[in-house]
Design a protein around this motif. Structure first.
Motif, PDB file in Angstrom:
ATOM      1  N   ALA A   1     -26.837 -22.097-136.417  1.00 45.37           N
ATOM      2  CA  ALA A   1     -25.606 -22.661-135.874  1.00 45.37           C
ATOM      3  C   ALA A   1     -25.586 -22.542-134.356  1.00 45.37           C
ATOM      4  O   ALA A   1     -25.145 -23.459-133.650  1.00 45.37           O
ATOM      5  N   ARG A   2     -26.079 -21.415-133.835  1.00 46.43           N
ATOM      6  CA  ARG A   2     -26.128 -21.232-132.376  1.00 46.43           C
ATOM      7  C   ARG A   2     -27.126 -22.190-131.741  1.00 46.43           C
ATOM      8  O   ARG A   2     -26.868 -22.760-130.670  1.00 46.43           O
ATOM      9  N   LEU A   3     -28.258 -22.398-132.387  1.00 44.64           N
ATOM     10  CA  LEU A   3     -29.278 -23.308-131.858  1.00 44.64           C
ATOM     11  C   LEU A   3     -28.783 -24.743-131.811  1.00 44.64           C
ATOM     12  O   LEU A   3     -29.176 -25.514-130.930  1.00 44.64           O
ATOM     13  N   ALA A   4     -27.919 -25.100-132.755  1.00 40.17           N
ATOM     14  CA  ALA A   4     -27.401 -26.470-132.798  1.00 40.17           C
ATOM     15  C   ALA A   4     -26.627 -26.808-131.533  1.00 40.17           C
ATOM     16  O   ALA A   4     -26.523 -27.984-131.158  1.00 40.17           O
ATOM     17  N   GLY A   5     -26.100 -25.800-130.845  1.00 34.71           N
ATOM     18  CA  GLY A   5     -25.323 -26.038-129.641  1.00 34.71           C
ATOM     19  C   GLY A   5     -26.136 -25.998-128.361  1.00 34.71           C
ATOM     20  O   GLY A   5     -25.569 -26.054-127.275  1.00 34.71           O
ATOM     21  N   ILE A   6     -27.459 -25.873-128.487  1.00 33.82           N
ATOM     22  CA  ILE A   6     -28.330 -25.809-127.309  1.00 33.82           C
ATOM     23  C   ILE A   6     -29.122 -27.098-127.193  1.00 33.82           C
ATOM     24  O   ILE A   6     -29.796 -27.517-128.143  1.00 33.82           O
ATOM     25  N   ASP A   7     -29.047 -27.745-126.053  1.00 37.43           N
ATOM     26  CA  ASP A   7     -29.787 -28.986-125.827  1.00 37.43           C
ATOM     27  C   ASP A   7     -31.207 -28.685-125.370  1.00 37.43           C
ATOM     28  O   ASP A   7     -31.447 -27.721-124.634  1.00 37.43           O
ATOM     29  N   GLY A   8     -32.136 -29.524-125.788  1.00 33.21           N
ATOM     30  CA  GLY A   8     -33.503 -29.403-125.324  1.00 33.21           C
ATOM     31  C   GLY A   8     -34.320 -28.403-126.109  1.00 33.21           C
ATOM     32  O   GLY A   8     -33.841 -27.789-127.074  1.00 33.21           O
ATOM     33  N   PRO A   9     -35.578 -28.205-125.704  1.00 29.29           N
ATOM     34  CA  PRO A   9     -36.485 -27.314-126.434  1.00 29.29           C
ATOM     35  C   PRO A   9     -36.077 -25.856-126.313  1.00 29.29           C
ATOM     36  O   PRO A   9     -35.398 -25.454-125.369  1.00 29.29           O
ATOM     37  N   VAL A  10     -36.516 -25.073-127.285  1.00 25.97           N
ATOM     38  CA  VAL A  10     -36.141 -23.656-127.376  1.00 25.97           C
ATOM     39  C   VAL A  10     -37.380 -22.821-127.662  1.00 25.97           C
ATOM     40  O   VAL A  10     -38.252 -23.220-128.449  1.00 25.97           O
ATOM     41  N   VAL A  11     -37.459 -21.656-127.026  1.00 25.34           N
ATOM     42  CA  VAL A  11     -38.409 -20.612-127.407  1.00 25.34           C
ATOM     43  C   VAL A  11     -37.592 -19.490-128.020  1.00 25.34           C
ATOM     44  O   VAL A  11     -36.689 -18.951-127.374  1.00 25.34           O
ATOM     45  N   LEU A  12     -37.894 -19.152-129.278  1.00 22.99           N
ATOM     46  CA  LEU A  12     -37.164 -18.101-129.984  1.00 22.99           C
ATOM     47  C   LEU A  12     -37.911 -16.779-129.857  1.00 22.99           C
ATOM     48  O   LEU A  12     -39.117 -16.708-130.113  1.00 22.99           O
ATOM     49  N   VAL A  13     -37.176 -15.747-129.473  1.00 24.79           N
ATOM     50  CA  VAL A  13     -37.768 -14.416-129.304  1.00 24.79           C
ATOM     51  C   VAL A  13     -37.012 -13.440-130.195  1.00 24.79           C
ATOM     52  O   VAL A  13     -35.783 -13.339-130.120  1.00 24.79           O
ATOM     53  N   GLY A  14     -37.729 -12.723-131.029  1.00 25.57           N
ATOM     54  CA  GLY A  14     -37.096 -11.766-131.934  1.00 25.57           C
ATOM     55  C   GLY A  14     -37.654 -10.370-131.759  1.00 25.57           C
ATOM     56  O   GLY A  14     -38.873 -10.188-131.639  1.00 25.57           O
ATOM     57  N   HIS A  15     -36.769  -9.380-131.740  1.00 24.77           N
ATOM     58  CA  HIS A  15     -37.186  -7.983-131.682  1.00 24.77           C
ATOM     59  C   HIS A  15     -36.857  -7.305-132.999  1.00 24.77           C
ATOM     60  O   HIS A  15     -35.767  -7.485-133.546  1.00 24.77           O
ATOM     61  N   SER A  16     -37.798  -6.538-133.537  1.00 29.48           N
ATOM     62  CA  SER A  16     -37.558  -5.718-134.716  1.00 29.48           C
ATOM     63  C   SER A  16     -37.091  -6.577-135.899  1.00 29.48           C
ATOM     64  O   SER A  16     -37.733  -7.567-136.239  1.00 29.48           O
ATOM     65  N   TYR A  17     -35.968  -6.234-136.498  1.00 35.27           N
ATOM     66  CA  TYR A  17     -35.406  -7.039-137.600  1.00 35.27           C
ATOM     67  C   TYR A  17     -35.095  -8.464-137.143  1.00 35.27           C
ATOM     68  O   TYR A  17     -35.107  -9.401-137.953  1.00 35.27           O
ATOM     69  N   GLY A  18     -34.850  -8.649-135.850  1.00 32.01           N
ATOM     70  CA  GLY A  18     -34.636  -9.994-135.324  1.00 32.01           C
ATOM     71  C   GLY A  18     -35.823 -10.901-135.563  1.00 32.01           C
ATOM     72  O   GLY A  18     -35.670 -12.136-135.619  1.00 32.01           O
ATOM     73  N   GLY A  19     -37.018 -10.318-135.717  1.00 30.30           N
ATOM     74  CA  GLY A  19     -38.192 -11.120-136.051  1.00 30.30           C
ATOM     75  C   GLY A  19     -38.076 -11.749-137.423  1.00 30.30           C
ATOM     76  O   GLY A  19     -38.486 -12.895-137.638  1.00 30.30           O
ATOM     77  N   ALA A  20     -37.502 -11.008-138.371  1.00 30.49           N
ATOM     78  CA  ALA A  20     -37.282 -11.568-139.705  1.00 30.49           C
ATOM     79  C   ALA A  20     -36.285 -12.715-139.648  1.00 30.49           C
ATOM     80  O   ALA A  20     -36.389 -13.695-140.389  1.00 30.49           O
ATOM     81  N   VAL A  21     -35.314 -12.599-138.736  1.00 27.70           N
ATOM     82  CA  VAL A  21     -34.301 -13.644-138.601  1.00 27.70           C
ATOM     83  C   VAL A  21     -34.906 -14.919-138.027  1.00 27.70           C
ATOM     84  O   VAL A  21     -34.691 -16.011-138.556  1.00 27.70           O
ATOM     85  N   ILE A  22     -35.706 -14.821-136.949  1.00 30.06           N
ATOM     86  CA  ILE A  22     -36.302 -16.033-136.386  1.00 30.06           C
ATOM     87  C   ILE A  22     -37.338 -16.628-137.335  1.00 30.06           C
ATOM     88  O   ILE A  22     -37.591 -17.828-137.307  1.00 30.06           O
ATOM     89  N   THR A  23     -37.907 -15.795-138.187  1.00 30.12           N
ATOM     90  CA  THR A  23     -38.854 -16.294-139.188  1.00 30.12           C
ATOM     91  C   THR A  23     -38.161 -17.207-140.188  1.00 30.12           C
ATOM     92  O   THR A  23     -38.792 -18.095-140.769  1.00 30.12           O
ATOM     93  N   ASN A  24     -36.863 -17.019-140.384  1.00 27.33           N
ATOM     94  CA  ASN A  24     -36.120 -17.763-141.395  1.00 27.33           C
ATOM     95  C   ASN A  24     -35.246 -18.878-140.826  1.00 27.33           C
ATOM     96  O   ASN A  24     -34.403 -19.416-141.539  1.00 27.33           O
ATOM     97  N   VAL A  25     -35.453 -19.244-139.563  1.00 30.98           N
ATOM     98  CA  VAL A  25     -34.734 -20.407-139.038  1.00 30.98           C
ATOM     99  C   VAL A  25     -35.239 -21.649-139.756  1.00 30.98           C
ATOM    100  O   VAL A  25     -36.339 -21.667-140.329  1.00 30.98           O
ATOM    101  N   THR A  26     -34.446 -22.697-139.728  1.00 31.95           N
ATOM    102  CA  THR A  26     -34.861 -23.940-140.377  1.00 31.95           C
ATOM    103  C   THR A  26     -35.967 -24.569-139.552  1.00 31.95           C
ATOM    104  O   THR A  26     -35.732 -25.125-138.484  1.00 31.95           O
ATOM    105  N   ALA A  27     -37.188 -24.456-140.050  1.00 33.52           N
ATOM    106  CA  ALA A  27     -38.356 -24.925-139.309  1.00 33.52           C
ATOM    107  C   ALA A  27     -38.341 -26.436-139.086  1.00 33.52           C
ATOM    108  O   ALA A  27     -39.115 -26.950-138.305  1.00 33.52           O
TER     109      ALA A  27
END
Length: 270
Positions: A90-116
């Motif tokens: 939902a947060r990514l939907a509000g960002i225009d243009g390309p994105v680099v996702l960075v995850g730390h610790s458990y945040g890595g599991a979260v970025i792994t599960n974004v809608t590819a």
């Protein structure tokens, strides 16, 4: 006749200067067009993990901003892998243009599960982070190799639904989470830590985004939450484009070694 020749020479010289100036301006405009304000330079979206908050990215954000990047630290709910990933989507939907996702610790599991399927996510950067395959949990991966001492430091708080919020005991926070961060700073980090729900750490991951999106990995050499061997295993399995090991770094490597983290993020951003 002499005056005519001088006039011709001056005219020719002025024409040459105009040509050179025009070429210089053309070169300048080309450089500006390559990096226009608000153009295609990716937004860096940073996802914190358990026992931390968005402020844990502050040293990284400061350095990225100095390099001209827009950086956003999202608030990770730490309630469950799927629901946290939905909040990130939902947060990514509000960002225009390309994105680099960075995850730390458990945040890595979260970025792994974004809608590819989202074409805006161009790269994934894992910073001392989990990169689970489908069906795996963070707790399972942390226990896959010896070395994690997290379990002995946790203080559970019962929730009405029968699950527990997990905190690191403040007296053990520095030695467990941030041994290479000054004691004064870790005292603040311990007091502001956000708990993760135990069910989130045991929730099975979905189809991994790293299977279709290029990934980069930074490994913390003295991590007591996620053993180094587990981090390396996940990086190799994900086909990491570049894997950097920061020797002696604690799990809080983004706080203690932000320059190394930023260098890898910039590399992933192209």
């Amino acid at each position: 006749m002499l005056t005519h020749r001088v006039t011709v020479r001056i005219t020719a010289l002025l024409a040459a200067l105009v040509t050179v100036a025009g070429l210089a301006l053309l070169g300048t405009s080309t450089v500006v067009a390559a990096h226009p304000a608000g153009g295609q330079r990716p937004t860096i979206v940073l996802v914190h993990g358990a026992f931390a908050d968005g402020a844990s990215w502050s040293p990284v954000i400061e350095r990225l901003q100095r390099r001209g990047f827009t950086a956003v630290a999202v608030a990770n709910p730490l309630r469950g892998v799927r629901s946290d990933a939905e909040a990130l989507d939902a947060r990514l939907a509000g960002i225009d243009g390309p994105v680099v996702l960075v995850g730390h610790s458990y945040g890595g599991a979260v970025i792994t599960n974004v809608t590819a399927r989202s074409p805006k996510v161009k790269a994934l950067v894992y910073v001392a982070a989990f990169a689970p395959a489908e069906g795996e949990s963070a707790a399972e991966l942390a226990a896959s190799y010896p070395g994690s001492t997290l379990g002995d430091t946790l203080a559970p708080v019962a929730l009405p639904d029968g699950s527990n919020d997990l905190y690191i005991k403040p007296s053990l926070f520095r030695q467990q989470f941030a041994a290479d961060v000054p004691a004064r700073q870790t005292a603040l980090m311990a007091s502001t830590q956000r708990p993760v729900r135990d069910t989130a750490l045991n929730e099975a991951s979905g189809e991994p985004a790293w299977a279709g999106i290029p990934s980069w990995f930074l490994l913390a050499g003295a991590d007591k939450n996620i053993p180094l061997r587990a981090q390396k295993f996940m990086a190799d399995r994900a086909g990491s484009r570049a894997t950097v090991t920061v020797k002696g770094a604690s799990h809080a490597v983004a706080v203690s070694r932000p320059d190394a983290v930023v260098k890898l993020i910039v590399r992933a951003a192209g």
